[in-house]
Design a protein around this motif. Structure first.
Motif, short mmCIF file in Angstrom:
data_model
loop_
_atom_site.label_atom_id
_atom_site.label_comp_id
_atom_site.label_asym_id
_atom_site.label_seq_id
_atom_site.Cartn_x
_atom_site.Cartn_y
_atom_site.Cartn_z
N GLY A 39 0.79 -1.22 0.00
CA GLY A 39 0.00 0.00 0.00
C GLY A 39 0.82 1.26 0.00
O GLY A 39 0.28 2.36 -0.18
N LEU A 40 2.14 1.13 0.19
CA LEU A 40 3.00 2.31 0.20
C LEU A 40 3.49 2.60 -1.22
O LEU A 40 4.43 1.99 -1.71
N THR A 41 2.83 3.52 -1.87
CA THR A 41 3.25 4.00 -3.19
C THR A 41 3.38 5.51 -3.12
O THR A 41 2.77 6.16 -2.25
N PHE A 42 4.15 6.06 -4.02
CA PHE A 42 4.33 7.51 -4.01
C PHE A 42 3.03 8.21 -4.41
O PHE A 42 2.78 9.34 -3.99
N ARG A 43 2.21 7.55 -5.20
CA ARG A 43 0.92 8.14 -5.55
C ARG A 43 0.02 8.22 -4.31
O ARG A 43 -0.60 9.26 -4.05
N ALA A 44 -0.04 7.12 -3.53
CA ALA A 44 -0.86 7.13 -2.31
C ALA A 44 -0.30 8.11 -1.29
O ALA A 44 -1.05 8.80 -0.59
N LEU A 45 1.02 8.18 -1.22
CA LEU A 45 1.66 9.10 -0.29
C LEU A 45 1.37 10.55 -0.67
O LEU A 45 1.07 11.39 0.19
N ALA A 46 1.43 10.85 -1.96
CA ALA A 46 1.14 12.20 -2.43
C ALA A 46 -0.30 12.58 -2.13
O ALA A 46 -0.59 13.71 -1.70
N ALA A 47 -1.22 11.64 -2.32
CA ALA A 47 -2.63 11.91 -2.02
C ALA A 47 -2.82 12.16 -0.53
O ALA A 47 -3.58 13.06 -0.13
N SER A 48 -2.13 11.38 0.30
CA SER A 48 -2.24 11.54 1.75
C SER A 48 -1.73 12.90 2.20
O SER A 48 -2.28 13.51 3.12
N LEU A 49 -0.70 13.39 1.55
CA LEU A 49 -0.07 14.65 1.93
C LEU A 49 -0.63 15.84 1.14
O LEU A 49 -0.19 16.97 1.35
N ALA A 50 -1.56 15.58 0.22
CA ALA A 50 -2.15 16.62 -0.61
C ALA A 50 -1.08 17.40 -1.34
O ALA A 50 -1.04 18.64 -1.33
N THR A 51 -0.18 16.68 -1.99
CA THR A 51 0.88 17.31 -2.75
C THR A 51 1.16 16.47 -3.99
O THR A 51 0.46 15.49 -4.25
N GLY A 52 2.16 16.85 -4.74
CA GLY A 52 2.53 16.10 -5.93
C GLY A 52 3.70 15.17 -5.64
O GLY A 52 4.49 15.44 -4.74
N PRO A 53 3.83 14.08 -6.40
CA PRO A 53 4.95 13.15 -6.19
C PRO A 53 6.31 13.84 -6.29
O PRO A 53 7.25 13.46 -5.60
N GLY A 54 6.40 14.85 -7.15
CA GLY A 54 7.67 15.55 -7.31
C GLY A 54 8.17 16.18 -6.03
O GLY A 54 9.38 16.18 -5.75
N ALA A 55 7.24 16.71 -5.24
CA ALA A 55 7.63 17.33 -3.97
C ALA A 55 8.19 16.30 -3.01
O ALA A 55 9.09 16.59 -2.21
N ILE A 56 7.66 15.07 -3.07
CA ILE A 56 8.13 14.00 -2.19
C ILE A 56 9.53 13.55 -2.63
O ILE A 56 10.41 13.33 -1.80
N TYR A 57 9.73 13.42 -3.94
CA TYR A 57 11.03 12.99 -4.45
C TYR A 57 12.14 13.97 -4.07
O TYR A 57 13.32 13.61 -4.08
N TRP A 58 11.78 15.18 -3.76
CA TRP A 58 12.78 16.17 -3.33
C TRP A 58 13.41 15.74 -1.99
O TRP A 58 14.57 16.03 -1.70
N HIS A 59 12.63 15.01 -1.18
CA HIS A 59 13.08 14.60 0.15
C HIS A 59 13.49 13.13 0.22
O HIS A 59 14.34 12.76 1.02
N VAL A 60 12.84 12.28 -0.60
CA VAL A 60 13.09 10.83 -0.56
C VAL A 60 13.21 10.33 -2.00
O VAL A 60 12.34 10.60 -2.83
N THR A 61 14.27 9.60 -2.29
CA THR A 61 14.53 9.23 -3.68
C THR A 61 13.73 8.02 -4.16
O THR A 61 13.38 7.93 -5.34
N ASN A 62 13.41 7.07 -3.26
CA ASN A 62 12.70 5.87 -3.69
C ASN A 62 12.02 5.19 -2.51
O ASN A 62 12.19 5.59 -1.35
#
Length: 237
Positions: free
Chosen positions: A39-62
């Motif tokens: 269940g841990l995907t960057f898409r689900a994580l982005a939805a949970s944080l109300a942001t885009g995947p790109g913003a997450i990749y700035w902090h975590v690479t994979n």
């Protein structure tokens, strides 16, 4: 000509500026607890944080890096919550139960610890146990053996317990409680071939009433008794 509003871009920028690695890790832990590693995907994580995947990749690479960070966060908090004690035996009990309960609450942590034992999360537990081994008076190379044995037992039994609990929740009917399940298992043990499974048959009656946490600590005490009763020489290989 009307002036173009910049409130939207400014709001988006503020939201991304507020996104931190800690927030991402906390959200990842929530997803892992709810749906496991799948269940841990960057898409689900982005939805949970109300942001885009790109913003997450700035902090975590994979995803692998995120799993390591989430595991370390859970273990760091767990070790931080373990109360200290001047008595090594009691301190080891508290550390062990902290890990046991953390893996029960977050089963994916056990899988990650087993998969990547060289990461910081495992080292945090090893360090805490090792200091207590040293406080017990164990010296020389025996420290490595004693601390490693404790660590292997704590992680192994905690993972086994969490896996069994997951299976029970997933496979058992809602009307089946733990006692009924264990009594049924004990009945199967008692009916095993007496020549092939004499010991298992002999202990079957103890299965239904056992307490997982008490048995876990009893195993810790067996290891500690061995350390105290038969110290390994500092020259042991």
């Amino acid at each position: 000509m009307a002036k173009k509003s910049t409130r939207g871009p400014e709001r988006e920028r503020r939201r991304e500026d507020a996104l931190t690695r800690e927030r991402i890790v906390d959200a990842a832990i929530a997803l892992l607890d709810a749906d496991g590693e799948d269940g841990l995907t960057f898409r689900a994580l982005a939805a949970s944080l109300a942001t885009g995947p790109g913003a997450i990749y700035w902090h975590v690479t994979n995803k692998g890096e995120l799993l390591v960070a989430a595991t370390d966060a859970v273990v760091a908090r767990t070790m931080g919550e373990v109360r200290g004690s001047t008595r090594p035996h009691e301190a080891i009990h508290r550390i062990a139960l902290g890990v046991f309960d953390a893996i029960e609450a977050h089963p994916w942590v056990g899988a990650q610890l087993s998969r990547a034992p060289w990461e910081t999360a495992m080292l945090r537990i090893y360090e805490r146990l090792g200091r207590q081994v040293e406080a017990l008076g164990v010296r020389g190379r025996a420290q490595f053996t004693a601390a490693s044995t404790l660590l292997g037992y704590v992680i192994g039994v905690s993972v086994q317990n969490a896996t069994a609990s997951q299976f029970a929740r997933r496979e058992l009917a809602p009307s089946t409680n733990r006692v009924d399940f264990l009594e049924a298992a004990a009945a199967r043990w008692s009916e095993l071939d007496a020549r092939e499974y004499p010991f298992t048959r002999s202990v079957a009656a103890h299965l239904p009433g056992h307490d997982d946490r008490k048995e876990f600590l009893a195993g810790i005490d067996l290891i500690l008794a061995g350390i105290a009763g038969r110290p390994i020489s500092s020259s042991a290989t």
